[in-house]
Design a protein around this motif. Sequence first.
Motif, PDB file in Angstrom:
ATOM      1  N   ASN A   1     -10.197  -2.006  -1.660  1.00  0.00           N
ATOM      2  CA  ASN A   1     -11.286  -2.749  -2.316  1.00  0.00           C
ATOM      3  C   ASN A   1     -11.550  -4.113  -1.981  1.00  0.00           C
ATOM      4  O   ASN A   1     -12.885  -4.541  -1.465  1.00  0.00           O
ATOM      5  CB  ASN A   1     -10.572  -2.779  -3.872  1.00  0.00           C
ATOM      6  CG  ASN A   1     -10.170  -1.532  -4.168  1.00  0.00           C
ATOM      7  OD1 ASN A   1     -11.064  -0.741  -4.374  1.00  0.00           O
ATOM      8  ND2 ASN A   1      -9.134  -1.066  -4.447  1.00  0.00           N
ATOM      9  N   ASN A   2     -10.790  -5.063  -2.145  1.00  0.00           N
ATOM     10  CA  ASN A   2     -11.174  -6.715  -1.793  1.00  0.00           C
ATOM     11  C   ASN A   2     -11.231  -6.827  -0.303  1.00  0.00           C
ATOM     12  O   ASN A   2     -12.261  -7.029   0.356  1.00  0.00           O
ATOM     13  CB  ASN A   2     -10.128  -7.433  -2.540  1.00  0.00           C
ATOM     14  CG  ASN A   2      -9.542  -7.233  -4.006  1.00  0.00           C
ATOM     15  OD1 ASN A   2     -10.881  -6.657  -4.672  1.00  0.00           O
ATOM     16  ND2 ASN A   2      -8.525  -7.296  -4.411  1.00  0.00           N
ATOM     17  N   GLY A   3      -9.872  -7.179   0.194  1.00  0.00           N
ATOM     18  CA  GLY A   3     -10.009  -7.385   1.650  1.00  0.00           C
ATOM     19  C   GLY A   3      -9.197  -8.361   2.300  1.00  0.00           C
ATOM     20  O   GLY A   3      -9.263  -8.681   3.176  1.00  0.00           O
ATOM     21  N   SER A   4      -8.417  -8.837   0.997  1.00  0.00           N
ATOM     22  CA  SER A   4      -7.485 -10.027   1.852  1.00  0.00           C
ATOM     23  C   SER A   4      -6.418  -9.592   2.318  1.00  0.00           C
ATOM     24  O   SER A   4      -5.462  -9.040   1.652  1.00  0.00           O
ATOM     25  CB  SER A   4      -7.257 -10.867   0.087  1.00  0.00           C
ATOM     26  OG  SER A   4      -6.359 -11.692   0.558  1.00  0.00           O
ATOM     27  N   ILE A   5      -6.579  -9.618   3.448  1.00  0.00           N
ATOM     28  CA  ILE A   5      -5.537  -8.874   4.318  1.00  0.00           C
ATOM     29  C   ILE A   5      -5.512  -9.168   5.812  1.00  0.00           C
ATOM     30  O   ILE A   5      -6.533  -9.665   6.379  1.00  0.00           O
ATOM     31  CB  ILE A   5      -5.793  -7.206   4.240  1.00  0.00           C
ATOM     32  CG1 ILE A   5      -4.720  -6.351   4.508  1.00  0.00           C
ATOM     33  CG2 ILE A   5      -6.943  -7.108   5.226  1.00  0.00           C
ATOM     34  CD1 ILE A   5      -5.031  -4.884   4.254  1.00  0.00           C
ATOM     35  N   SER A   6      -4.135  -9.202   6.424  1.00  0.00           N
ATOM     36  CA  SER A   6      -4.442  -9.577   7.827  1.00  0.00           C
ATOM     37  C   SER A   6      -4.980  -8.435   8.968  1.00  0.00           C
ATOM     38  O   SER A   6      -4.762  -7.309   8.432  1.00  0.00           O
ATOM     39  CB  SER A   6      -2.765  -9.730   8.100  1.00  0.00           C
ATOM     40  OG  SER A   6      -2.322  -8.598   8.557  1.00  0.00           O
ATOM     41  N   SER A   7      -5.675  -8.987   9.891  1.00  0.00           N
ATOM     42  CA  SER A   7      -6.238  -8.139  10.660  1.00  0.00           C
ATOM     43  C   SER A   7      -5.328  -7.175  11.428  1.00  0.00           C
ATOM     44  O   SER A   7      -5.664  -5.987  11.656  1.00  0.00           O
ATOM     45  CB  SER A   7      -6.997  -8.811  11.943  1.00  0.00           C
ATOM     46  OG  SER A   7      -6.138  -9.523  12.568  1.00  0.00           O
ATOM     47  N   GLU A   8      -3.847  -7.561  11.583  1.00  0.00           N
ATOM     48  CA  GLU A   8      -2.988  -6.608  11.804  1.00  0.00           C
ATOM     49  C   GLU A   8      -2.952  -5.249  11.143  1.00  0.00           C
ATOM     50  O   GLU A   8      -3.320  -4.100  11.675  1.00  0.00           O
ATOM     51  CB  GLU A   8      -1.798  -7.216  12.285  1.00  0.00           C
ATOM     52  CG  GLU A   8      -1.752  -7.993  13.419  1.00  0.00           C
ATOM     53  CD  GLU A   8      -0.460  -8.594  13.625  1.00  0.00           C
ATOM     54  OE1 GLU A   8       0.522  -7.889  13.737  1.00  0.00           O
ATOM     55  OE2 GLU A   8      -0.136  -9.976  13.284  1.00  0.00           O
ATOM     56  N   THR A   9      -2.630  -5.708   9.932  1.00  0.00           N
ATOM     57  CA  THR A   9      -2.276  -4.527   8.809  1.00  0.00           C
ATOM     58  C   THR A   9      -3.614  -3.532   8.576  1.00  0.00           C
ATOM     59  O   THR A   9      -3.547  -2.491   8.551  1.00  0.00           O
ATOM     60  CB  THR A   9      -1.659  -5.110   7.479  1.00  0.00           C
ATOM     61  OG1 THR A   9      -2.455  -6.137   7.361  1.00  0.00           O
ATOM     62  CG2 THR A   9      -0.076  -5.382   7.558  1.00  0.00           C
ATOM     63  N   LYS A  10      -4.661  -4.495   8.750  1.00  0.00           N
ATOM     64  CA  LYS A  10      -5.858  -3.827   8.448  1.00  0.00           C
ATOM     65  C   LYS A  10      -5.983  -2.671   9.618  1.00  0.00           C
ATOM     66  O   LYS A  10      -6.268  -1.598   9.391  1.00  0.00           O
ATOM     67  CB  LYS A  10      -6.959  -4.868   8.599  1.00  0.00           C
ATOM     68  CG  LYS A  10      -8.548  -4.208   8.406  1.00  0.00           C
ATOM     69  CD  LYS A  10      -9.267  -5.337   8.631  1.00  0.00           C
ATOM     70  CE  LYS A  10     -10.828  -4.605   8.414  1.00  0.00           C
ATOM     71  NZ  LYS A  10     -11.703  -5.942   8.339  1.00  0.00           N
TER      72      LYS A  10
END
Lengths: 336, 336
Positions: free
Chosen positions: A23-32
């Motif tokens: 949904n939002n996207g507040s997330i580290s690029s790794e876990t992404k």
Amino acid sequence: MVTINDIAKKAGVAKSTVSRYLNNGSISSETKKIIEAVIEETGYMPNTFARSLKAQRTNMLGMIIPRLSSASTNEVLEGVDAAARELGYHILITNSDQSKERELANIQTLAKQKVEGIIMLAREITNEHEELIKNTNIPFLLIGQRTEGIHSIIHQDYEAGYKIGQYAVELGHRHFLYVGVPEYDKAVGVERKKGFLDAVSQHEGTRVDILETEFSRSISYEKAKQSLPKTKATYIACATDNIAVAVLKATNELGYSIPGDFSLSGFGGYDATSYVTPTITTVGYPYRNLGEEAVLKMHKLITKEAVPMLSELSNSLLIKQSTREFKKNRKGFLFT
Amino acid sequence: MVTINDIAKKAGVAKSTVSRYLNNGSISSETKKIIEAVIEETGYMPNTFARSLKAQRTNMLGMIIPRLSSASTNEVLEGVDAAARELGYHILITNSDQSKERELANIQTLAKQKVEGIIMLAREITNEHEELIKNTNIPFLLIGQRTEGIHSIIHQDYEAGYKIGQYAVELGHRHFLYVGVPEYDKAVGVERKKGFLDAVSQHEGTRVDILETEFSRSISYEKAKQSLPKTKATYIACATDNIAVAVLKATNELGYSIPGDFSLSGFGGYDATSYVTPTITTVGYPYRNLGEEAVLKMHKLITKEAVPMLSELSNSLLIKQSTREFKKNRKGFLFT
DNA sequence: TTGTACGCGTTATCAA
DNA sequence: TTGATAACGCGTACAA
């Protein structure tokens, strides 16, 4: 079924993290990256139901139509479909098969499905309808017909009838046969006819015979075949294009020529009127536009914006080959 | 929104009791009365979403169609609708507007909506389709076209083409114009044509010219208007009824008579072929039946019953007024 | 940025 | 017969 939990486990994160990714996207690029890979691998797709349950929004609109195999209905549906896609709604189409009971049942069904609004293409609204609609408490929009107290979008049927009537009189015709449908249909059976009659009666010395038939082409065809040999009219105004096509067929069978023996017109502007010979004069109705407007209006209803109870869509005369100036026809009838 | 909890509170019972009232019924007649009254009063309707979430069943079938305004599509839809009602499914109709991208997007959408099966009326199946279908892991049924490895129901298109071809030859015609559609459509563009050509070539001394057009009536009309004056054929076989109607219109405009100058036939059995003059010889396709069969087959797929990968629906020649024995036509062409 | 815990409305299980 | 409780899959405070 693969769920958000499975993804979370496989990715070694909490499901809320996956949800955030979705949904939002507040997330580290790794876990992404990890989550992306897992989703790709599993072919995971979020369950819209669970989502709707939580969000209290289904993004679904219900549509009730009297029958599937109708040119006008389908144009309306096209408009609805296009506008709905634009606004992110899905459409649940239900067919009432011209039965009042099914119509009522469909309202219930759609209510249970928690659609956010119901658009109904109706012939006739009864008290039962009104009560049920009030009960469900779901935004309701009626199209093609109007009813006091219910939001509606209608065609300018009276005006359409008037246009045809006026046009026919201007061509010099004085004796008309109006092939209509029963009056339980307020829009077509009453308004359209009334417009026609009013326009014609503006001129003195005119006369209109009425032939009542149904919306069905086959029934109209049969009725026309019986009645045409008896009529003294020189202009035949049919309440719909379908009826006009059926009447045209009947005149062909009977050996009459259009517009030689009779001028002929319909209402609707269906494609079919362009593919018969002669092409049929009619009034073009903006069915597709009606569908689009319906969704737009419904959206406003859902988002509590102010909307008028009644909207009207205008239409325009389409002159084709089936009508011409009054001349004595081969049957020798002359208006005196 | 009024929920099962509200009912429970108002009735002074546990929500599980209300649930039982709604489903099984193992309940005392007293509490039953109370609950009934409360439900009546509040107009409560169970939330299908929550229900589906719990039950892991949505009772929804997804349908993907290339366009809404098509006579054959709508007949199929009617069949689907009727059979679905019978089996308790709701239909989520999505329109792909003849676009491959939308088709793919619709498959995704329906998958997210957790429909239990997808029925698709397609023109062409690409690798992307196949991959996506495998990924979603939802029972998939293709109708109108066949593809290796995907459950399909098709019409006997080759046989239909053969029937028309054979009939035309038997009428004595030797020079044909086949008005077809592109070959990306395997059923209509390839099979139907192949059947026709095979039947005609059984007889020595025959010749077939090909005019390639589109499914669209207007395009077909334009192409016919250009090509007809040049043809030496005496029999025009059109790949669909729509095309036939358009060609008929073109012949009318050009001043040819049907079947005087050309015999003419279509495929499909649409209502429209009965309402033009002359009525058009065609092959009747069981579209409604196709829709019904599709739902039946899908139901079996969902309930894991054994079903054949491919089913075929037969069709029958409908001889009307637009075809007749070969005679020298007014253009003076004679097969030699 | 991430994880825990709860609630959306319903049904099913298990005791009472 | 009835009621408490867990579970369906997801989103979201809130805390970490």
